[in-house]
Motif scaffolding. Structure first.
Motif, PDB file in Angstrom:
ATOM      1  N   THR A  92       0.867  -1.175   0.000  1.00 35.80           N
ATOM      2  CA  THR A  92       0.000   0.000   0.000  1.00 35.80           C
ATOM      3  C   THR A  92       0.903   1.223   0.000  1.00 35.80           C
ATOM      4  N   PRO A  93       0.823   2.026  -1.046  1.00 35.76           N
ATOM      5  CA  PRO A  93       1.736   3.172  -1.140  1.00 35.76           C
ATOM      6  C   PRO A  93       1.478   4.183  -0.032  1.00 35.76           C
ATOM      7  N   PRO A  94       2.540   4.803   0.492  1.00 36.04           N
ATOM      8  CA  PRO A  94       2.338   5.835   1.506  1.00 36.04           C
ATOM      9  C   PRO A  94       1.613   7.031   0.905  1.00 36.04           C
ATOM     10  N   GLY A  95       0.842   7.711   1.752  1.00 34.00           N
ATOM     11  CA  GLY A  95       0.146   8.911   1.298  1.00 34.00           C
ATOM     12  C   GLY A  95      -1.146   8.635   0.568  1.00 34.00           C
ATOM     13  N   LEU A  96      -1.593   7.387   0.522  1.00 33.30           N
ATOM     14  CA  LEU A  96      -2.839   7.037  -0.151  1.00 33.30           C
ATOM     15  C   LEU A  96      -4.006   7.653   0.618  1.00 33.30           C
ATOM     16  N   GLU A  97      -4.897   8.316  -0.080  1.00 33.45           N
ATOM     17  CA  GLU A  97      -6.072   8.887   0.579  1.00 33.45           C
ATOM     18  C   GLU A  97      -7.057   7.770   0.869  1.00 33.45           C
ATOM     19  N   LEU A  98      -7.408   7.622   2.146  1.00 31.93           N
ATOM     20  CA  LEU A  98      -8.297   6.553   2.584  1.00 31.93           C
ATOM     21  C   LEU A  98      -9.497   7.129   3.315  1.00 31.93           C
ATOM     22  N   THR A  99     -10.627   6.463   3.176  1.00 32.24           N
ATOM     23  CA  THR A  99     -11.780   6.830   3.987  1.00 32.24           C
ATOM     24  C   THR A  99     -11.522   6.336   5.411  1.00 32.24           C
ATOM     25  N   ASP A 100     -12.360   6.738   6.347  1.00 30.42           N
ATOM     26  CA  ASP A 100     -12.191   6.284   7.728  1.00 30.42           C
ATOM     27  C   ASP A 100     -12.262   4.762   7.812  1.00 30.42           C
ATOM     28  N   ASP A 101     -13.210   4.142   7.092  1.00 32.44           N
ATOM     29  CA  ASP A 101     -13.340   2.677   7.096  1.00 32.44           C
ATOM     30  C   ASP A 101     -12.103   2.004   6.518  1.00 32.44           C
ATOM     31  N   GLU A 102     -11.564   2.578   5.441  1.00 32.40           N
ATOM     32  CA  GLU A 102     -10.372   2.011   4.811  1.00 32.40           C
ATOM     33  C   GLU A 102      -9.155   2.153   5.721  1.00 32.40           C
ATOM     34  N   ARG A 103      -9.031   3.301   6.390  1.00 37.23           N
ATOM     35  CA  ARG A 103      -7.919   3.511   7.324  1.00 37.23           C
ATOM     36  C   ARG A 103      -8.017   2.527   8.482  1.00 37.23           C
ATOM     37  N   THR A 104      -9.240   2.296   8.985  1.00 37.54           N
ATOM     38  CA  THR A 104      -9.452   1.318  10.055  1.00 37.54           C
ATOM     39  C   THR A 104      -9.039  -0.075   9.593  1.00 37.54           C
ATOM     40  N   ALA A 105      -9.418  -0.429   8.363  1.00 36.16           N
ATOM     41  CA  ALA A 105      -9.051  -1.744   7.822  1.00 36.16           C
ATOM     42  C   ALA A 105      -7.541  -1.873   7.717  1.00 36.16           C
ATOM     43  N   ALA A 106      -6.867  -0.824   7.237  1.00 37.41           N
ATOM     44  CA  ALA A 106      -5.403  -0.864   7.115  1.00 37.41           C
ATOM     45  C   ALA A 106      -4.760  -1.015   8.485  1.00 37.41           C
ATOM     46  N   THR A 143      20.583   8.514  10.183  1.00 39.55           N
ATOM     47  CA  THR A 143      20.056   9.820   9.809  1.00 39.55           C
ATOM     48  C   THR A 143      19.986   9.836   8.283  1.00 39.55           C
ATOM     49  N   LEU A 144      18.768   9.895   7.747  1.00 41.21           N
ATOM     50  CA  LEU A 144      18.561   9.763   6.307  1.00 41.21           C
ATOM     51  C   LEU A 144      17.601  10.827   5.794  1.00 41.21           C
ATOM     52  N   THR A 145      17.733  11.168   4.530  1.00 35.16           N
ATOM     53  CA  THR A 145      16.734  12.003   3.861  1.00 35.16           C
ATOM     54  C   THR A 145      15.597  11.085   3.401  1.00 35.16           C
ATOM     55  N   LYS A 146      14.492  11.687   2.984  1.00 33.20           N
ATOM     56  CA  LYS A 146      13.369  10.892   2.471  1.00 33.20           C
ATOM     57  C   LYS A 146      13.801  10.064   1.259  1.00 33.20           C
ATOM     58  N   ASP A 147      14.585  10.658   0.363  1.00 36.03           N
ATOM     59  CA  ASP A 147      15.069   9.923  -0.810  1.00 36.03           C
ATOM     60  C   ASP A 147      15.946   8.743  -0.390  1.00 36.03           C
ATOM     61  N   GLN A 148      16.777   8.948   0.632  1.00 36.87           N
ATOM     62  CA  GLN A 148      17.627   7.859   1.107  1.00 36.87           C
ATOM     63  C   GLN A 148      16.792   6.743   1.747  1.00 36.87           C
ATOM     64  N   VAL A 149      15.724   7.114   2.449  1.00 32.90           N
ATOM     65  CA  VAL A 149      14.827   6.104   3.026  1.00 32.90           C
ATOM     66  C   VAL A 149      14.222   5.248   1.915  1.00 32.90           C
ATOM     67  N   GLU A 150      13.746   5.905   0.864  1.00 34.13           N
ATOM     68  CA  GLU A 150      13.161   5.165  -0.266  1.00 34.13           C
ATOM     69  C   GLU A 150      14.204   4.277  -0.935  1.00 34.13           C
ATOM     70  N   ALA A 151      15.432   4.786  -1.089  1.00 32.05           N
ATOM     71  CA  ALA A 151      16.507   3.984  -1.690  1.00 32.05           C
ATOM     72  C   ALA A 151      16.863   2.803  -0.788  1.00 32.05           C
ATOM     73  N   PHE A 152      16.895   3.038   0.516  1.00 28.71           N
ATOM     74  CA  PHE A 152      17.197   1.969   1.474  1.00 28.71           C
ATOM     75  C   PHE A 152      16.158   0.857   1.365  1.00 28.71           C
ATOM     76  N   ALA A 153      14.874   1.225   1.323  1.00 26.34           N
ATOM     77  CA  ALA A 153      13.808   0.224   1.219  1.00 26.34           C
ATOM     78  C   ALA A 153      13.908  -0.552  -0.093  1.00 26.34           C
ATOM     79  N   THR A 154      14.226   0.152  -1.177  1.00 25.07           N
ATOM     80  CA  THR A 154      14.394  -0.512  -2.477  1.00 25.07           C
ATOM     81  C   THR A 154      15.563  -1.489  -2.431  1.00 25.07           C
ATOM     82  N   ASP A 155      16.680  -1.060  -1.843  1.00 23.06           N
ATOM     83  CA  ASP A 155      17.851  -1.934  -1.723  1.00 23.06           C
ATOM     84  C   ASP A 155      17.549  -3.147  -0.839  1.00 23.06           C
ATOM     85  N   PHE A 156      16.771  -2.930   0.221  1.00 20.34           N
ATOM     86  CA  PHE A 156      16.403  -4.026   1.121  1.00 20.34           C
ATOM     87  C   PHE A 156      15.602  -5.086   0.361  1.00 20.34           C
ATOM     88  N   ARG A 157      14.606  -4.634  -0.417  1.00 23.11           N
ATOM     89  CA  ARG A 157      13.808  -5.592  -1.204  1.00 23.11           C
ATOM     90  C   ARG A 157      14.696  -6.335  -2.202  1.00 23.11           C
TER      91      ARG A 157
END
Length: 195
Positions: A92-106, A143-157
């Motif tokens: 589930t991509p971050p920042g996805l707009e969810l209704t209250d029910d969808e957020r509860t389900a997540a 200590t990472l930037t947002k871009d580094q966090v995304e790169a770290f997660a990609t490298d981890f996968r």
């Protein structure tokens, strides 16, 4: 090296359907059984879980509707249907707009996963000394930037898929988890360190 599964992106309505499917403990047990044994029919699942074949058949169909398992058509004949776990990378991509029910389900899906993960952590620490190196526990802060966090997660996968191969003699199924979040979201921030 095995090919990574296609990433399955869940939107808000899909989250609600997945949460409903996973809320049932029999379905979670079936997924666990198929994950461990690869293939099964309703009879073998029923015997393993102490359920009726009617019950397991129903839940197998519900899991198939969510594309968490798939029928093995070449093994199925008549009323006997064989199933396999779908190796999926549900995301589930971050920042996805969810209704209250969808957020509860997540949140409920996350709680189910974390309940299982907490048990893994307890088992990892409890058996650490006697695991002969099988249990590995690492914690770190960076200590990472947002871009580094995304790169770290990609490298981890990518690292995970580097080690995904056909089972070799002596190989064991391993539980591996990664949680990355800013320390300012924690109630007790600690300096960056590794232990």
């Amino acid at each position: 090296m095995a090919e990574p599964p296609e990433q399955r992106v869940l939107t808000g309505p899909d989250l609600k359907a997945l949460q409903k499917a996973l809320a049932n403990p029999v379905r979670r047990d079936i997924l666990g059984y198929l994950g461990k044994h690869g293939e099964a029919n309703s009879t073998s699942v029923a015997k393993a879980l102490g359920e009726s074949t009617g019950t397991t058949s129903y839940h197998l169909r519900k899991l198939a509707e969510q594309k968490l398992i798939a029928e093995i058509e070449e093994r199925s004949a008549g009323r006997e249907r064989w199933w396999r776990s779908m190796m999926t990378n549900i995301y589930t991509p971050p920042g996805l707009e969810l209704t209250d029910d969808e957020r509860t389900a997540a949140t409920q899906i996350g709680a189910l996963k974390m309940s299982h993960d907490l048990d893994l952590v307890v088992r990892a620490y409890a058996g650490y000394d006697s695991s002969e190196g099988w249990n590995q526990i690492y914690r770190a802060g960076l200590t990472l930037t947002k871009d580094q966090v995304e790169a770290f997660a990609t490298d981890f996968r990518a690292l995970l898929w580097k080690y995904t191969t056909e089972a070799e003699p002596g190989a064991r199924d391993m539980a591996i988890r990664l949680v990355v979040l800013p320390e300012d979201n924690l109630t007790n921030p600690t300096p960056a360190k590794s232990d």
